[in-house]
Design an enzyme around this catalytic site. Sequence first.
Site, short mmCIF file in Angstrom:
data_model
loop_
_atom_site.label_atom_id
_atom_site.label_comp_id
_atom_site.label_asym_id
_atom_site.label_seq_id
_atom_site.Cartn_x
_atom_site.Cartn_y
_atom_site.Cartn_z
CB SER A 1 -25.20 21.82 -20.06
OG SER A 1 -25.05 21.39 -18.72
CG HIS B 1 -22.87 17.53 -19.59
ND1 HIS B 1 -21.64 17.99 -19.14
CD2 HIS B 1 -23.75 18.52 -19.31
CE1 HIS B 1 -21.79 19.19 -18.62
NE2 HIS B 1 -23.06 19.54 -18.71
#
Length: 268
Positions: free
Chosen positions: A44, A250
Amino acid sequence: MRRSRLAVYVSSLLLAIGTALTGAATAQASQLAATGGYVALGDSYSSGVGAGSYIAASGDCKRSTKAYPALWAAANSPSSFDFTACSGARTSEVLAGQLAPLNATTALVSISVGGNDAGFADVMTTCVLQSDSSCLSRIDTARAYVDSTLPGRLDSVYSAIRSKAPGARVVVLGYPHFYQLGTSCLGLSETKRKAINGAADHLDTAIAKRAANHGFTFADVRTTFTGHEICSGSSWLHSVNWLNIGDSYHPTAAGQSGGYLPVLNSAA
């Protein structure tokens, strides 16, 4: 006096030549990367989760047009660009489903992988929801996995990449520190933050060692993210996002362009 001036002149001339040659070598490396194909592999952090602007066709892989691979490709116009990185990918998923575009004409490969193998999501869930001691225990388990099992799994991925793309420059990107320490910040305790950063260091060290053993370049993003960690006041990382939990921990779009892209530019 004349000899002294001559020595200074010669020294300056050699320095200028050396600088020119270094610049030419860097330019040549970038040119070589741009003339062949570029394949972006990984998890990711490479697909761009958290950056938004996801490519609809990528589905749950959540590949973003603001992720560093897409930004590099747009700026350098490689002869081909294959973006197979996928949210949640472990080393096994990279091996099973991401390597098909690699071939003898591939000039550049980028990859970030290993965090999911080590239990990244479970570590962060434990540290957010449970006690300091539970967090530290879960991190210890992850560190033990990184020491005992992850190196062999990385070796399998790196060997497969080299086999399929024998002439490619391979850039292995690491993971940032999540937290700026020593600041007043709501959320996790300083004990948890320090342990999480230490776990990132442990993971990056293991990845860098395996990359070097395969002749690959390790690109360290901890330097570019310095001053932009969670609790910094100018974070390039999402903290816990209860509305979109998958974005948590993230990089934001700014993290992709300011934290990841520069290290790929330097290494490619």
